[in-house]
Write an enzyme that holds these catalytic residues in place. Structure first.
Site, PDB file in Angstrom:
ATOM      1  N   SER A 149      22.537  -2.817   1.216  1.00  0.00           N
ATOM      2  CA  SER A 149      21.746  -3.044   0.005  1.00  0.00           C
ATOM      3  C   SER A 149      22.495  -2.716  -1.274  1.00  0.00           C
ATOM      4  O   SER A 149      22.187  -1.759  -1.995  1.00  0.00           O
ATOM      5  CB  SER A 149      20.451  -2.253   0.109  1.00  0.00           C
ATOM      6  OG  SER A 149      19.807  -2.681   1.278  1.00  0.00           O
ATOM      7  N   ARG A 164      30.164  -4.335  -6.681  1.00  0.00           N
ATOM      8  CA  ARG A 164      30.300  -2.955  -7.176  1.00  0.00           C
ATOM      9  C   ARG A 164      29.304  -2.094  -6.415  1.00  0.00           C
ATOM     10  O   ARG A 164      28.321  -2.582  -5.867  1.00  0.00           O
ATOM     11  CB  ARG A 164      30.011  -2.873  -8.678  1.00  0.00           C
ATOM     12  CG  ARG A 164      28.676  -3.459  -9.071  1.00  0.00           C
ATOM     13  CD  ARG A 164      28.379  -3.283 -10.557  1.00  0.00           C
ATOM     14  NE  ARG A 164      27.241  -4.091 -10.952  1.00  0.00           N
ATOM     15  CZ  ARG A 164      27.333  -5.262 -11.569  1.00  0.00           C
ATOM     16  NH1 ARG A 164      28.514  -5.771 -11.871  1.00  0.00           N
ATOM     17  NH2 ARG A 164      26.246  -5.929 -11.898  1.00  0.00           N
ATOM     18  N   ASP A 202      18.447  -5.655   1.312  1.00  0.00           N
ATOM     19  CA  ASP A 202      17.099  -5.174   1.697  1.00  0.00           C
ATOM     20  C   ASP A 202      15.977  -6.010   1.082  1.00  0.00           C
ATOM     21  O   ASP A 202      14.906  -6.166   1.681  1.00  0.00           O
ATOM     22  CB  ASP A 202      16.918  -3.683   1.362  1.00  0.00           C
ATOM     23  CG  ASP A 202      17.278  -3.305  -0.070  1.00  0.00           C
ATOM     24  OD1 ASP A 202      17.705  -4.181  -0.840  1.00  0.00           O
ATOM     25  OD2 ASP A 202      17.140  -2.113  -0.416  1.00  0.00           O
TER      26      ASP A 202
HETATM   27  C1  BGC Z   1      21.320  -2.600  -5.182  1.00  0.00           C
HETATM   28  C2  BGC Z   1      20.564  -3.732  -4.529  1.00  0.00           C
HETATM   29  C3  BGC Z   1      19.443  -3.204  -3.677  1.00  0.00           C
HETATM   30  C4  BGC Z   1      18.571  -2.252  -4.474  1.00  0.00           C
HETATM   31  C5  BGC Z   1      17.434  -1.657  -3.658  1.00  0.00           C
HETATM   32  C6  BGC Z   1      20.372  -1.656  -5.886  1.00  0.00           C
HETATM   33  O1  BGC Z   1      21.065  -0.554  -6.390  1.00  0.00           O
HETATM   34  O2  BGC Z   1      22.277  -3.084  -6.085  1.00  0.00           O
HETATM   35  O3  BGC Z   1      21.439  -4.532  -3.756  1.00  0.00           O
HETATM   36  O4  BGC Z   1      18.677  -4.282  -3.206  1.00  0.00           O
HETATM   37  O5  BGC Z   1      19.368  -1.192  -4.982  1.00  0.00           O
HETATM   38  O6  BGC Z   1      17.905  -0.960  -2.557  1.00  0.00           O
END
Ligand code: BGC
Length: 460
Positions: A149, A164, A202
């Site tokens: 995620s 990143r 996610d």
């Molecule tokens: C991430 C996402 C993720 C979200 C929730 C963010 O910091 O960049 O990819 O879906 O957090 O987990």
């Protein structure tokens, strides 16, 4: 006559309040940034194609492994999809240490592989092994969906590179290589019969799970996480994703897009900005980006209140002596705000015990009243920002023109555990949409990361 503490508290409340015009401006700007991201690669809100090109019907069946990495814990699960929108999940969870989150790619991915090995040893019986299709000469038996995620530029359903890190992770040598390969390599080192079949955010998992469990009623348009971090994935017309070129006959009509809305309006043209927001940003490894996330999600709400209290204490308005805890960054998490928000006692005794146990400080009633007002405005700002960006998404998708009711799946600790959060989102929606707000259903898509990864592994 208000006391200096009351006056300072009211000033913060005002700074953190969002006018209806600001909420409308956020919704409108979202559409501008979304369309730019669909047109051009490399935008700050990147609109990442997930390579998931269909939404489940609820009839999917099979047994899959899933690994979920993205917040405070690592989860390994086996997911039995039984069809008819039903599933069973067996999961094991291990906390992620700071060392793993900020070390090396090898350290992190070998740890994940070891957890998969332990999970297989503990939970996998022969029946599961038989139900898994044999992948032929590769000798891999278990298809694994990898919920990772973070912002990943995917090049296919099981390949992609990290753009990143977010949420306090900082592992420089994991930026560049394919993250599925990094995991596969470590699984192979342990000679585990596991094939990384799908890479999934996610939010994509949440969307798929909500569609699966609502038995494919067709109107689930998005999956949202409001937890440690925040983000959203939604169903977009493939033809609108012009940065991928014109659709070919082999392409499906839709593409699920991982928006990475944590990076909405990084340049603060519509998001309001307070000195405390800048101070929080300055403490993060990903300074200057994921600005929206730093106003909204669970990882940051505790730090916002800590810095506000520290500031009032430095001005001599609250707590005669700051404690070691108050001086330590990231001491408070969202459970502190939840406890403070929900205290309805006359003497605010829950706040008294919460401040005492988290910060080691005694409080007067006047101090507790101020702390509660500050917490309430931080929580409300978060929920209203979420509501405003959802309205932007509804505009981008024209969903309210297409469906009588529009369904959104949500998951995450803030959405689930913060007192009154869901109804604050609804208030925000009502301010912006009026009567039409009642046509938006928001439902919990629990276990979205695990079930969604399984659904992806199935189509992979
Ligand atoms: C991430 C996402 C993720 C979200 C929730 C963010 O910091 O960049 O990819 O879906 O957090 O987990």
């Amino acid at each position: 006559m208000s006391t200096p503490l009351q006056a300072a508290t009211s000033q913060v409340v005002e700074e953190f309040s969002l006018s209806t015009e600001t909420l409308r401006a956020i919704a409108a700007e979202f559409v501008v940034e979304a369309q730019r991201g669909l047109r051009l690669p490399g935008q700050s809100m990147p609109m990442l194609p997930s390579y998931v090109t269909s939404v489940p019907t609820g009839e999917e069946k099979g047994v899959f492994l899933a690994v979920d990495l993205g917040g405070t814990n690592l989860r390994v699960c086996s997911v039995h999809l039984d069809g008819n929108g039903k599933f069973k999940i067996v999961a094991s969870k291990s906390p992620l240490t700071k060392k793993l989150m900020t070390g090396t790619a090898e350290g992190l991915f070998s740890f994940i592989a070891e957890q998969v090995r332990d999970f297989l040893a503990k939970h996998i019986d022969e029946r599961f092994a038989e139900e898994q299709p044999h992948a032929g000469s590769t000798g891999h038996y278990f298809k694994l969906g990898f919920t990772f995620s973070f912002p990943v530029v995917q090049t296919g359903i099981n390949s992609g590179t990290l753009l990143r890190w977010t949420k306090g992770f900082d592992i420089p040598d994991a930026i560049g290589p394919d993250v599925c390969e990094l995991l596969q390599e470590q699984l192979d080192k342990l000679k585990l019969p596991v094939h990384v079949a799908a890479l999934v955010n996610d939010t994509v998992g949440t969307l798929l799970t909500r569609a699966y469990t609502s038995a494919g009623n067709g109107s689930t348009i998005a999956g949202i996480i409001l937890g440690t971090g925040t983000n959203c994935a939604y169903v977009e017309d493939r033809a609108a994703v012009t940065k991928l070129g014109d659709p070919t006959p082999a392409d499906r009509d839709i593409m699920i897009i991982n928006i990475e809305w944590g990076s909405f309006n990084n340049n603060n043209t519509v998001l309001t900005r307070t000195p405390i927001d800048d101070a929080v940003d300055a403490e993060t490894p990903n300074k200057g980006v994921h600005i929206f996330e730093k106003r909204v999600s669970g990882m940051f709400l505790g730090e916002i209140i800590r810095l506000l209290l520290l500031d009032l204490s430095a001005k001599g308005l609250i707590f005669c002596q700051p404690s070691h805890e108050l001086l330590t960054p990231w001491t408070l998490d969202t459970s502190f705000l939840s406890a403070v928000e929900s205290d309805t006692s006359v003497d605010l005794s829950t706040i008294e015990s919460t401040v005492s146990s988290s910060l080691g400080l005694p409080t007067t009633l006047a101090e507790r009243e101020s702390i509660q007002q500050l917490v309430k405005i931080i929580g409300k700002r978060s929920a209203y920002l979420a509501a405003a960006i959802i309205v932007g998404l509804l505009t981008q998708t024209k969903a309210l023109d297409k469906y009588p009711t529009v369904d959104i799946g949500m998951d995450g600790s803030v959405f689930q555990l913060y007192p009154g959060y869901a109804s604050m989102i609804r208030d925000g929606l009502r301010i912006l949409l009026g009567k039409d707000a009642s046509r938006v259903t928001i439902g919990l898509a629990e276990d979205g990361s695990g079930v969604g990864a399984a659904l992806c592994a199935l189509v992979a």
